[in-house]
Scaffold this motif. Structure first.
Motif, PDB file in Angstrom:
ATOM      1  N   THR A  47       0.948  -1.097  -0.068  1.00  0.00           N
ATOM      2  CA  THR A  47       0.067   0.126  -0.146  1.00  0.00           C
ATOM      3  C   THR A  47       0.904   1.213   0.025  1.00  0.00           C
ATOM      4  OG1 THR A  47      -1.550  -1.036   1.181  1.00  0.00           O
ATOM      5  CG2 THR A  47      -1.991   1.161   1.311  1.00  0.00           C
ATOM      6  N   ALA A  48       1.751   1.051   0.891  1.00  0.00           N
ATOM      7  CA  ALA A  48       2.756   2.375   0.836  1.00  0.00           C
ATOM      8  C   ALA A  48       3.712   2.793  -0.539  1.00  0.00           C
ATOM      9  CB  ALA A  48       3.836   2.296   2.007  1.00  0.00           C
ATOM     10  N   ASN A  49       3.835   1.778  -1.172  1.00  0.00           N
ATOM     11  CA  ASN A  49       4.514   1.918  -2.279  1.00  0.00           C
ATOM     12  C   ASN A  49       3.674   1.983  -3.691  1.00  0.00           C
ATOM     13  OD1 ASN A  49       7.259   2.096  -1.339  1.00  0.00           O
ATOM     14  ND2 ASN A  49       6.968  -0.185  -0.721  1.00  0.00           N
ATOM     15  N   SER A  50       2.287   1.881  -3.405  1.00  0.00           N
ATOM     16  CA  SER A  50       1.404   1.963  -4.533  1.00  0.00           C
ATOM     17  C   SER A  50       1.537   3.095  -5.239  1.00  0.00           C
ATOM     18  CB  SER A  50      -0.093   2.075  -3.839  1.00  0.00           C
ATOM     19  OG  SER A  50      -0.978   2.066  -4.991  1.00  0.00           O
ATOM     20  N   ARG A  51       1.453   3.275  -6.671  1.00  0.00           N
ATOM     21  CA  ARG A  51       1.741   4.518  -7.473  1.00  0.00           C
ATOM     22  C   ARG A  51       0.142   5.219  -8.085  1.00  0.00           C
ATOM     23  NH1 ARG A  51       5.948   6.567  -6.428  1.00  0.00           N
ATOM     24  NH2 ARG A  51       6.261   7.602  -8.453  1.00  0.00           N
ATOM     25  N   LYS A  52      -0.982   4.514  -7.247  1.00  0.00           N
ATOM     26  CA  LYS A  52      -2.233   4.781  -7.636  1.00  0.00           C
ATOM     27  C   LYS A  52      -2.491   6.229  -6.830  1.00  0.00           C
ATOM     28  CE  LYS A  52      -3.547   0.966  -9.829  1.00  0.00           C
ATOM     29  NZ  LYS A  52      -3.925   1.187 -11.154  1.00  0.00           N
ATOM     30  N   GLY A  53      -3.351   6.820  -7.286  1.00  0.00           N
ATOM     31  CA  GLY A  53      -3.822   8.259  -6.828  1.00  0.00           C
ATOM     32  C   GLY A  53      -4.165   8.004  -5.500  1.00  0.00           C
ATOM     33  N   TYR A  54      -4.336   9.181  -4.723  1.00  0.00           N
ATOM     34  CA  TYR A  54      -4.905   9.360  -3.292  1.00  0.00           C
ATOM     35  C   TYR A  54      -6.167   8.583  -3.063  1.00  0.00           C
ATOM     36  CZ  TYR A  54      -0.717  12.582  -3.026  1.00  0.00           C
ATOM     37  OH  TYR A  54       0.504  13.199  -2.919  1.00  0.00           O
ATOM     38  N   TRP A  55      -7.083   8.903  -3.842  1.00  0.00           N
ATOM     39  CA  TRP A  55      -8.515   8.457  -3.662  1.00  0.00           C
ATOM     40  C   TRP A  55      -8.540   7.063  -3.783  1.00  0.00           C
ATOM     41  CZ3 TRP A  55     -12.457  10.841  -1.716  1.00  0.00           C
ATOM     42  CH2 TRP A  55     -13.798  10.323  -1.882  1.00  0.00           C
ATOM     43  N   TYR A  56      -8.005   6.462  -4.941  1.00  0.00           N
ATOM     44  CA  TYR A  56      -7.907   5.205  -4.952  1.00  0.00           C
ATOM     45  C   TYR A  56      -7.191   4.449  -3.887  1.00  0.00           C
ATOM     46  CZ  TYR A  56      -7.258   0.545  -7.171  1.00  0.00           C
ATOM     47  OH  TYR A  56      -6.873  -0.681  -7.486  1.00  0.00           O
ATOM     48  N   VAL A  57      -6.128   4.917  -3.245  1.00  0.00           N
ATOM     49  CA  VAL A  57      -5.312   3.967  -2.079  1.00  0.00           C
ATOM     50  C   VAL A  57      -6.317   4.344  -0.901  1.00  0.00           C
ATOM     51  CG1 VAL A  57      -3.203   4.179  -0.948  1.00  0.00           C
ATOM     52  CG2 VAL A  57      -2.997   4.200  -3.284  1.00  0.00           C
ATOM     53  N   SER A  58      -7.026   5.542  -0.658  1.00  0.00           N
ATOM     54  CA  SER A  58      -7.754   5.538   0.514  1.00  0.00           C
ATOM     55  C   SER A  58      -8.840   4.622   0.670  1.00  0.00           C
ATOM     56  CB  SER A  58      -8.219   7.250   0.550  1.00  0.00           C
ATOM     57  OG  SER A  58      -9.270   7.289  -0.497  1.00  0.00           O
ATOM     58  N   GLY A  59      -9.006   4.040  -0.796  1.00  0.00           N
ATOM     59  CA  GLY A  59     -10.337   2.948  -0.593  1.00  0.00           C
ATOM     60  C   GLY A  59      -9.742   1.710  -0.403  1.00  0.00           C
ATOM     61  N   MET A  60      -8.365   1.513  -0.612  1.00  0.00           N
ATOM     62  CA  MET A  60      -7.739   0.177  -0.421  1.00  0.00           C
ATOM     63  C   MET A  60      -7.986  -0.316   1.019  1.00  0.00           C
ATOM     64  SD  MET A  60      -4.336   0.562  -2.456  1.00  0.00           S
ATOM     65  CE  MET A  60      -3.619  -1.094  -2.517  1.00  0.00           C
ATOM     66  N   GLY A  61      -8.090  -1.761   0.982  1.00  0.00           N
ATOM     67  CA  GLY A  61      -8.207  -2.591   2.270  1.00  0.00           C
ATOM     68  C   GLY A  61      -7.587  -2.024   3.351  1.00  0.00           C
ATOM     69  N   ALA A  62      -6.266  -1.867   3.018  1.00  0.00           N
ATOM     70  CA  ALA A  62      -5.236  -1.888   4.290  1.00  0.00           C
ATOM     71  C   ALA A  62      -5.622  -0.247   4.918  1.00  0.00           C
ATOM     72  CB  ALA A  62      -3.802  -1.887   3.735  1.00  0.00           C
ATOM     73  N   VAL A  63      -5.767   0.675   4.126  1.00  0.00           N
ATOM     74  CA  VAL A  63      -5.899   2.056   4.709  1.00  0.00           C
ATOM     75  C   VAL A  63      -7.295   1.806   5.361  1.00  0.00           C
ATOM     76  CG1 VAL A  63      -6.351   4.485   4.126  1.00  0.00           C
ATOM     77  CG2 VAL A  63      -4.527   2.980   2.901  1.00  0.00           C
ATOM     78  N   ASN A  64      -8.276   1.307   4.692  1.00  0.00           N
ATOM     79  CA  ASN A  64      -9.676   1.149   5.325  1.00  0.00           C
ATOM     80  C   ASN A  64      -9.528   0.633   6.778  1.00  0.00           C
ATOM     81  OD1 ASN A  64     -11.259   2.480   3.639  1.00  0.00           O
ATOM     82  ND2 ASN A  64     -11.734   0.775   2.276  1.00  0.00           N
ATOM     83  N   ARG A  65      -8.709  -0.360   6.958  1.00  0.00           N
ATOM     84  CA  ARG A  65      -8.637  -1.168   8.319  1.00  0.00           C
ATOM     85  C   ARG A  65      -7.812  -0.299   9.206  1.00  0.00           C
ATOM     86  NH1 ARG A  65      -8.062  -5.778   5.035  1.00  0.00           N
ATOM     87  NH2 ARG A  65      -5.771  -5.704   4.975  1.00  0.00           N
ATOM     88  N   ALA A  66      -6.855   0.054   8.641  1.00  0.00           N
ATOM     89  CA  ALA A  66      -5.853   1.194   9.726  1.00  0.00           C
ATOM     90  C   ALA A  66      -6.685   2.325  10.102  1.00  0.00           C
ATOM     91  CB  ALA A  66      -4.556   1.427   8.540  1.00  0.00           C
TER      92      ALA A  66
END
Length: 90
Positions: A47-66
């Motif tokens: 998740t930390a090294n993802s090159r996707k945009g802020y909005w996309y990464v904020s919807g990923m499972g790891a960020v949602n759980r954290a």
């Protein structure tokens, strides 16, 4: 009205997660903060090294759980659904 409030509330928490993710500028900082919030190291690295945009990464499972809804509420963010239910008594 309750469904509209819940939709707005969901968007609002997604937006808050995005702003927090944006504040963690470096991948090293993102990984360290995700690990501190209880995410396993493998998922924190991905998740930390993802090159996707802020909005996309904020919807990923790891960020949602954290940065879960309960954790954000405990941090002092406002919950619209709870406020609406307290005002609107059946």
């Amino acid at each position: 009205m309750k469904n509209n409030i819940e939709d707005i509330n969901g968007w609002l928490y997604h937006r808050i997660r995005m702003c927090i993710w944006k504040q963690w500028k470096l991948p090293k900082t993102r990984k360290r903060n995700l690990l501190g919030l209880g995410i396993p190291e493998y998922y924190a690295c991905i998740t930390a090294n993802s090159r996707k945009g802020y909005w996309y990464v904020s919807g990923m499972g790891a960020v949602n759980r954290a940065l879960s809804k309960e954790r954000l509420i405990n941090s002092g963010f406002y919950d619209l659904a709870t406020a609406y239910q307290s005002v609107h008594v059946n």
